[in-house]
Structure formats: structure tokens, C-alpha cells
Design a protein around this motif. Structure first.
Motif, PDB file in Angstrom:
ATOM      1  N   ILE A  41       0.839  -1.201   0.000  1.00  0.00           N
ATOM      2  CA  ILE A  41       0.000   0.000   0.000  1.00  0.00           C
ATOM      3  C   ILE A  41       0.877   1.255   0.000  1.00  0.00           C
ATOM      4  N   VAL A  42       1.886   1.259   0.877  1.00  0.00           N
ATOM      5  CA  VAL A  42       2.783   2.411   0.961  1.00  0.00           C
ATOM      6  C   VAL A  42       3.577   2.573  -0.328  1.00  0.00           C
ATOM      7  N   LYS A  43       4.057   1.453  -0.873  1.00  0.00           N
ATOM      8  CA  LYS A  43       4.837   1.507  -2.119  1.00  0.00           C
ATOM      9  C   LYS A  43       3.998   2.100  -3.250  1.00  0.00           C
ATOM     10  N   ASN A  44       2.760   1.654  -3.387  1.00  0.00           N
ATOM     11  CA  ASN A  44       1.884   2.187  -4.439  1.00  0.00           C
ATOM     12  C   ASN A  44       1.629   3.674  -4.238  1.00  0.00           C
ATOM     13  N   HIS A  45       1.468   4.087  -2.975  1.00  0.00           N
ATOM     14  CA  HIS A  45       1.240   5.511  -2.693  1.00  0.00           C
ATOM     15  C   HIS A  45       2.461   6.336  -3.082  1.00  0.00           C
ATOM     16  N   VAL A  46       3.653   5.861  -2.691  1.00  0.00           N
ATOM     17  CA  VAL A  46       4.887   6.585  -3.001  1.00  0.00           C
ATOM     18  C   VAL A  46       5.095   6.675  -4.510  1.00  0.00           C
ATOM     19  N   ASN A  47       4.888   5.583  -5.216  1.00  0.00           N
ATOM     20  CA  ASN A  47       5.058   5.589  -6.676  1.00  0.00           C
ATOM     21  C   ASN A  47       4.065   6.526  -7.350  1.00  0.00           C
ATOM     22  N   LYS A  48       2.864   6.611  -6.809  1.00  0.00           N
ATOM     23  CA  LYS A  48       1.871   7.532  -7.370  1.00  0.00           C
ATOM     24  C   LYS A  48       2.308   8.981  -7.154  1.00  0.00           C
ATOM     25  N   VAL A  49       2.832   9.280  -5.941  1.00  0.00           N
ATOM     26  CA  VAL A  49       3.312  10.641  -5.646  1.00  0.00           C
ATOM     27  C   VAL A  49       4.429  11.028  -6.610  1.00  0.00           C
ATOM     28  N   LEU A  50       5.377  10.110  -6.830  1.00  0.00           N
ATOM     29  CA  LEU A  50       6.512  10.393  -7.712  1.00  0.00           C
ATOM     30  C   LEU A  50       6.062  10.544  -9.166  1.00  0.00           C
ATOM     31  N   THR A  59       9.441  15.741   0.307  1.00  0.00           N
ATOM     32  CA  THR A  59       9.224  16.074   1.722  1.00  0.00           C
ATOM     33  C   THR A  59       7.937  15.457   2.236  1.00  0.00           C
ATOM     34  N   ASP A  60       6.902  15.421   1.399  1.00  0.00           N
ATOM     35  CA  ASP A  60       5.615  14.848   1.803  1.00  0.00           C
ATOM     36  C   ASP A  60       5.677  13.342   2.021  1.00  0.00           C
ATOM     37  N   LEU A  61       6.730  12.689   1.498  1.00  0.00           N
ATOM     38  CA  LEU A  61       6.878  11.255   1.729  1.00  0.00           C
ATOM     39  C   LEU A  61       7.242  10.963   3.175  1.00  0.00           C
ATOM     40  N   VAL A  62       7.695  11.982   3.899  1.00  0.00           N
ATOM     41  CA  VAL A  62       8.005  11.826   5.323  1.00  0.00           C
ATOM     42  C   VAL A  62       6.846  12.426   6.109  1.00  0.00           C
TER      43      VAL A  62
END
Length: 360
Positions: free
Chosen positions: A32-41, A136-139
Motif C-alpha cells: 500500500i505504501v509503495k503504491n502511494h509513493v510511486n503515485k506521488v513520484l 518532503t511529503d513522503l516523510v
């Protein structure tokens, strides 16, 4: 009896179901976190990024991002602008005892490579704001401590012949108390320390104090680059000035102070024991280098065999520029009065910037 048995079954079933649910969520959480991070990027305008994997440790309140990279969508090269093999983000437990919830980050072997051709075209401030804010939002929690281990920062111009590659390797950087958890009454509560090896095997060092909570951070920092082989800069100097060196040491010393948006400081570059002309040079190149070498001879300190100047920088951060006449004066000061010492002068500090800020 039957009711009692049913009650006992429910009594054990509910905790069991809760445990199974927590276990499933724990197994699914990294995805879930990985998909969220990849979407943000992927949603950063003009950029494309991705992470390979994310590991989560609930016990220490941390997650580790493996192999994050980011680059321009229309980049002509395939060199990632940001390449972070391992980033460990965790809660800083010692700050919890002070009533603060903050995080600490440890980055292992991160690379920031600015390819001039990829980044310069149509680049503006909003581009930088977009990708920096996204990272920054990833933290999810304010960062209080940052450690970089064995990092690399580079400027590359691939269309130059040969390619220009100016870099700092083996970067070790620590920034502490960024959110001012301790020493809250101190004007510059945060510290920064960094070391690195430059192109030409020079020794880079940076030390200072800051207050980054302010919109325009206050700071009092100094840095130095010592004993870099100037011939390692030949690709750069030949491309932009048509000269190269056969030997010599290149040094830079600087102090910068910022108070309430006012900056005061200097940059002092020094060339020592530099020789311009090489045997393999062509006639026109030798002629040009001889011309530059003549002025280098006139403007250098003969006793110390150095060519140096001290460039003062001062003013409001929106209109900071270098002062030309003091620069020229300092060239002649070095040539005819005294050689600049190969050290940081320690004549700029935070109080100097504070005094100028009051005048503005």
C-alpha cells in the motif's frame, strides 16, 4: 451449556480474527505504501520517479525505501537526477521524552546528479518546488535529524567535449536538531557538518549552525576546499575559458551568514603553483594560455606563488550579487601587498548579518 460453549468460542474467535486482520494488514502495508509513493513520484509535473521496494518495521516506527530514483520526463540522458539506494525513515524516540514527535532519516549512498542539458531547459522555481515538496511529503513527520553516508553530488554537462563532470564523492553529512527540539532559546539551534572528496581529490569540509524553521533560514556556516589538483578541472576551464593546466592546487574558502533575510559573506578562491602550458598544446592554444599566464604572473604573489581573490557577497537574498570592484582590488592586494592565507578568515559571523539586517 451450549450457550456457554458458544460464548467461549466467540471469546477466542474475536481475538483470533483481530490477530489475523492485523497480520494481513501488516503484510499488505508495504504494498500500500509503495503504491502511494510511486503515485506521488509519478504525479510530479515534468518528472518521473519510482521506488523498487519498501520495508516497514512497526516495532521501531520506521520504514525503509529501497532504490528511489527521479528524473525529467523529457531527459535526453538516462542518468537519474536523484538516485537513493536506501533511505531509512524512523521516529526519533529520544525526542518523544521531550514531548515532540519528529523523525530522523539515514540515507546510504544517495546520488544527486544535475545533468545540465536535462535540467536547464524550461526549468523554473516551480519545478524545484514541485519535486522537493513531493519528496518532503513522503516523510509524514517533521525531520529533526538527517544523516547522509557515502553520498555523491555532481554537475554534468554531456554536450561539452569532453564531458564536464564536477562532483563531490564520499559525502558524509549530518544535520541535527532541525526542528529545534532542544535549546529552543538559541537563535541558531541546528548544526550541520559535512566532509567530501572533490574532483581532483580535494578535501571539502563544511561546518555551521542554522535555524531552518524560519521562512528564510538564518545560518552561520563556513566551508573549504583544499588541495584539489587543478588539472582535473581542465575539461571545465578549457570549455569555458579555453585554458588548461598541467599542474597546480585549487583551493576555495568561504563564510556565509544570513540573519532575517540579509546575507553577508565572501568566497575566496586560491590557485597555488599553477602551470598553464603543456608540451602537447597547439600553437594557438599555447599563445592564448601564454597570454593568460602573463596576467597570472603579474597578478600573483611571487613569494607564495599564489593567484587569489576574495569575492564579497552581501545584500537582501532577493538581490544578492558579487561586488566587482572589491574583487578586482583584492586581486591586486594579493599580488602586491600580501598573500591570502590558505585558511578560513573567521571574519564573518551571524552578528554581522544581524547588524546589516537591522539597517535594511
Amino acid at each position: 451449556m451450549n450457550k456457554r460453549k458458544i460464548y467461549k468460542k466467540k471469546r477466542y474467535l474475536i481475538p483470533f480474527l483481530l490477530m489475523v486482520t492485523v497480520l494481513i494488514l501488516r503484510l499488505m502495508l508495504p504494498f500500500i505504501v509503495k503504491n502511494h509513493v510511486n503515485k506521488v513520484l509519478a504525479d510530479i509535473p515534468g518528472y518521473y520517479g519510482q521506488v523498487e521496494d519498501i520495508d516497514i518495521s512497526l516495532i521501531r516506527g520506521a520504514y525503509v525505501i529501497d532504490n528511489l530514483y527521479l528524473n525529467k520526463v523529457n531527459a535526453s540522458s538516462q542518468v537519474p537526477f536523484l538516485n537513493f539506494p536506501k533511505t531509512d525513515i524512523s521516529i526519533e524516540w529520544k525526542s518523544l521524552f521531550k514531548g515532540e514527535i519528529v523523525s530522523e532519516i539515514v540515507m546510504t549512498s544517495p546520488e544527486v546528479i544535475y545533468v545540465f542539458e536535462d535540467q536547464s531547459e524550461k526549468e523554473n522555481t516551480s519545478d524545484i518546488d514541485d519535486w522537493s515538496k513531493a519528496l518532503t511529503d513522503l516523510v509524514p513527520i517533521d525531520i529533526n535529524n538527517l544523516d547522509i553516508r557515502d553520498g555523491k553530488f555532481a554537475f554534468v554537462e554531456v554536450t561539452a567535449d569532453p564531458t564536464i563532470d564536477l562532483h563531490l564523492d564520499k559525502v558524509q553529512l549530518s544535520m541535527s536538531n532541525l526542528r529545534n527540539v532542544v535549546e529552543k532559546s538559541v537563535k541558531l539551534p541546528s548544526t550541520i557538518h559535512a566532509t567530501a572528496i572533490s574532483v581532483g581529490e580535494g578535501n571539502f569540509k563544511l561546518d555551521g549552525k542554522m535555524n531552518i524553521i524560519k521562512k528564510i533560514p538564518d545560518m552561520d556556516i563556513s566551508f573549504s576546499l583544499e588541495n584539489a589538483n587543478v588539472s582535473a578541472l581542465n575539461d571545465f576551464t578549457n570549455h569555458y575559458a579555453g585554458i588548461d593546466f598541467t599542474k597546480g592546487d585549487f583551493n576555495v574558502f568561504s563564510e556565509i551568514a544570513i540573519a532575517d533575510g540579509y546575507l553577508k559573506g565572501y568566497v575566496k578562491p586560491i590557485l597555488k603553483d599553477a602551470v598553464l602550458i603543456g608540451k602537447e598544446d597547439g600553437f594557438l592554444e599555447t599563445l592564448w594560455e601564454g597570454f593568460v599566464g602573463f596576467f597570472k604572473f603579474v597578478l600573483k604573489n611571487q613569494k607564495e606563488n599564489t593567484l587569489a581573490t576574495k569575492v564579497p557577497i552581501a545584500g537582501d537574498l532577493n538581490t544578492v550579487d558579487s561586488k566587482v570592484w572589491p574583487t578586482i582590488t583584492n586581486i591586486f592586494k594579493n599580488a602586491w601587498v600580501e598573500a591570502f592565507k590558505n585558511v578560513i578568515d573567521n571574519d564573518i559571523d551571524f552578528k554581522d548579518a544581524e547588524k546589516e539586517a537591522v539597517k535594511e
